[in-house]
Design a protein around this motif. Sequence first.
Motif, PDB file in Angstrom:
ATOM      1  N   LEU A  38       3.935  -5.102   3.979  1.00 52.22           N
ATOM      2  CA  LEU A  38       4.441  -6.722   4.497  1.00 52.22           C
ATOM      3  C   LEU A  38       3.453  -7.103   5.323  1.00 52.22           C
ATOM      4  N   GLU A  39       3.035  -8.373   5.261  1.00 52.98           N
ATOM      5  CA  GLU A  39       2.149  -9.185   6.155  1.00 52.98           C
ATOM      6  C   GLU A  39       2.845 -10.506   6.402  1.00 52.98           C
ATOM      7  N   PHE A  40       2.658 -11.096   7.854  1.00 52.96           N
ATOM      8  CA  PHE A  40       3.274 -12.193   8.231  1.00 52.96           C
ATOM      9  C   PHE A  40       1.866 -12.938   8.544  1.00 52.96           C
ATOM     10  N   VAL A  41       1.333 -14.014   7.796  1.00 48.23           N
ATOM     11  CA  VAL A  41       0.090 -14.548   7.822  1.00 48.23           C
ATOM     12  C   VAL A  41       0.170 -15.848   7.630  1.00 48.23           C
ATOM     13  N   ASN A  42      -0.265 -16.802   8.714  1.00 47.75           N
ATOM     14  CA  ASN A  42       0.122 -18.316   8.628  1.00 47.75           C
ATOM     15  C   ASN A  42       1.503 -18.719   8.670  1.00 47.75           C
ATOM     16  N   GLY A  43       2.265 -17.688   9.308  1.00 50.36           N
ATOM     17  CA  GLY A  43       3.891 -18.078   9.473  1.00 50.36           C
ATOM     18  C   GLY A  43       4.357 -17.762   8.010  1.00 50.36           C
ATOM     19  N   GLU A  44       3.919 -17.094   7.013  1.00 48.30           N
ATOM     20  CA  GLU A  44       4.382 -16.786   5.829  1.00 48.30           C
ATOM     21  C   GLU A  44       4.706 -15.383   5.550  1.00 48.30           C
ATOM     22  N   LEU A  45       5.686 -14.852   5.167  1.00 44.60           N
ATOM     23  CA  LEU A  45       5.940 -13.581   4.733  1.00 44.60           C
ATOM     24  C   LEU A  45       5.321 -13.083   3.493  1.00 44.60           C
ATOM     25  N   LYS A  46       4.367 -12.194   3.308  1.00 42.02           N
ATOM     26  CA  LYS A  46       3.539 -11.723   2.243  1.00 42.02           C
ATOM     27  C   LYS A  46       3.685 -10.284   1.914  1.00 42.02           C
ATOM     28  N   VAL A  47       3.778  -9.987   0.648  1.00 42.77           N
ATOM     29  CA  VAL A  47       3.628  -8.440   0.224  1.00 42.77           C
ATOM     30  C   VAL A  47       1.917  -8.170  -0.055  1.00 42.77           C
ATOM     31  N   LYS A  48       1.456  -7.341   0.713  1.00 43.08           N
ATOM     32  CA  LYS A  48       0.182  -7.007   0.393  1.00 43.08           C
ATOM     33  C   LYS A  48       0.042  -6.211  -1.079  1.00 43.08           C
ATOM     34  N   PRO A  49      -0.855  -6.692  -1.574  1.00 44.59           N
ATOM     35  CA  PRO A  49      -0.957  -6.273  -3.249  1.00 44.59           C
ATOM     36  C   PRO A  49      -1.646  -4.710  -2.970  1.00 44.59           C
ATOM     37  N   LEU A  50      -0.941  -4.001  -4.035  1.00 44.23           N
ATOM     38  CA  LEU A  50      -1.238  -2.560  -4.071  1.00 44.23           C
ATOM     39  C   LEU A  50      -2.802  -2.348  -4.429  1.00 44.23           C
ATOM     40  N   PRO A  51      -3.538  -1.685  -3.589  1.00 42.31           N
ATOM     41  CA  PRO A  51      -5.014  -1.527  -4.418  1.00 42.31           C
ATOM     42  C   PRO A  51      -5.230  -0.771  -5.576  1.00 42.31           C
ATOM     43  N   ASP A  52      -6.001  -1.273  -6.376  1.00 40.22           N
ATOM     44  CA  ASP A  52      -6.262  -0.339  -7.231  1.00 40.22           C
ATOM     45  C   ASP A  52      -7.556   0.629  -7.273  1.00 40.22           C
ATOM     46  N   GLN A  53      -8.021   1.432  -8.116  1.00 41.17           N
ATOM     47  CA  GLN A  53      -8.818   2.480  -7.845  1.00 41.17           C
ATOM     48  C   GLN A  53     -10.327   1.861  -7.487  1.00 41.17           C
ATOM     49  N   LEU A 117     -14.616  -4.469  16.440  1.00 38.47           N
ATOM     50  CA  LEU A 117     -15.934  -4.910  16.045  1.00 38.47           C
ATOM     51  C   LEU A 117     -15.869  -6.043  14.796  1.00 38.47           C
ATOM     52  N   MET A 118     -15.141  -5.362  13.701  1.00 36.17           N
ATOM     53  CA  MET A 118     -15.349  -5.923  12.404  1.00 36.17           C
ATOM     54  C   MET A 118     -14.090  -5.925  11.574  1.00 36.17           C
ATOM     55  N   VAL A 119     -13.756  -6.495  10.709  1.00 31.90           N
ATOM     56  CA  VAL A 119     -12.569  -6.324   9.903  1.00 31.90           C
ATOM     57  C   VAL A 119     -12.922  -6.627   8.571  1.00 31.90           C
ATOM     58  N   VAL A 120     -12.277  -5.907   7.457  1.00 34.63           N
ATOM     59  CA  VAL A 120     -12.900  -5.834   6.299  1.00 34.63           C
ATOM     60  C   VAL A 120     -11.745  -6.259   5.194  1.00 34.63           C
ATOM     61  N   GLU A 121     -11.987  -7.132   4.317  1.00 35.68           N
ATOM     62  CA  GLU A 121     -11.101  -7.280   3.062  1.00 35.68           C
ATOM     63  C   GLU A 121     -11.574  -7.199   1.913  1.00 35.68           C
ATOM     64  N   VAL A 122     -11.094  -6.647   0.999  1.00 33.94           N
ATOM     65  CA  VAL A 122     -11.633  -6.554  -0.331  1.00 33.94           C
ATOM     66  C   VAL A 122     -10.401  -7.150  -1.358  1.00 33.94           C
ATOM     67  N   THR A 123     -10.939  -8.270  -2.282  1.00 31.67           N
ATOM     68  CA  THR A 123     -10.164  -8.924  -2.769  1.00 31.67           C
ATOM     69  C   THR A 123      -9.374  -8.262  -4.009  1.00 31.67           C
ATOM     70  N   SER A 124      -8.193  -8.700  -3.940  1.00 31.84           N
ATOM     71  CA  SER A 124      -7.365  -8.174  -5.274  1.00 31.84           C
ATOM     72  C   SER A 124      -7.243  -9.305  -6.408  1.00 31.84           C
ATOM     73  N   PRO A 125      -7.073  -8.990  -7.506  1.00 26.66           N
ATOM     74  CA  PRO A 125      -6.967  -9.844  -8.673  1.00 26.66           C
ATOM     75  C   PRO A 125      -5.945 -10.933  -8.334  1.00 26.66           C
TER      76      PRO A 125
END
Length: 202
Positions: A38-53, A117-125
Amino acid sequence: MTPNPADASADAPADDHPDLSVEDFEELARVAPEGVKLEFVNGELKVKPLPDQLHKAIVMWLLRVCMQQRPELMFYPEQELKVDTYRNGRAIADGALAPIDHFVASPDMWGAPEGVLMVVEVTSPGAKARNRDLVEKRDGYAAVGIPVYLLVDRETTTLHVFTEPEHGAYRTEESHPFGDPVPLPSPVDITLDTDKLKDYVS
């Protein structure tokens, strides 16, 4: 009665949880079933998508490259961070570059952003998931002053490098197609040979 996080949609709006405080969210995240992040971003509860391979492969590729070029640092996959204005948000970055043992002293699961120093995000579909990384998380990371935000956009096969956080926003954005060399500026000081990313496009 504690809400069941498995019932939360991936983009549950804040209005569905009008009384959800950061403290309530942290308790919710603590008791979430295995595999539910779970994430709490911009005041909203989110479920982080499960990553694919392919998503996992990109994160591991970045881990290897970062540690080869900056062995005195550590690339932390799936790192929980306090974000947003006044650190009232909670995000799980796909990766965070920071000194070795940087988060050891954190009193709870959510690490402070200072020193990262850095954060990384990889987009999900999906458009909503992509927008979260491209806008909401970007702004959250800028708000706490993380120097570099690297977004690997699989939909457009583009890397976005956001730098110079100021007044809650990144002042600079550079975009590079997969295959181009991508220099990550100070304090990261790593150059990515992104030709390998072409192997991770479905």
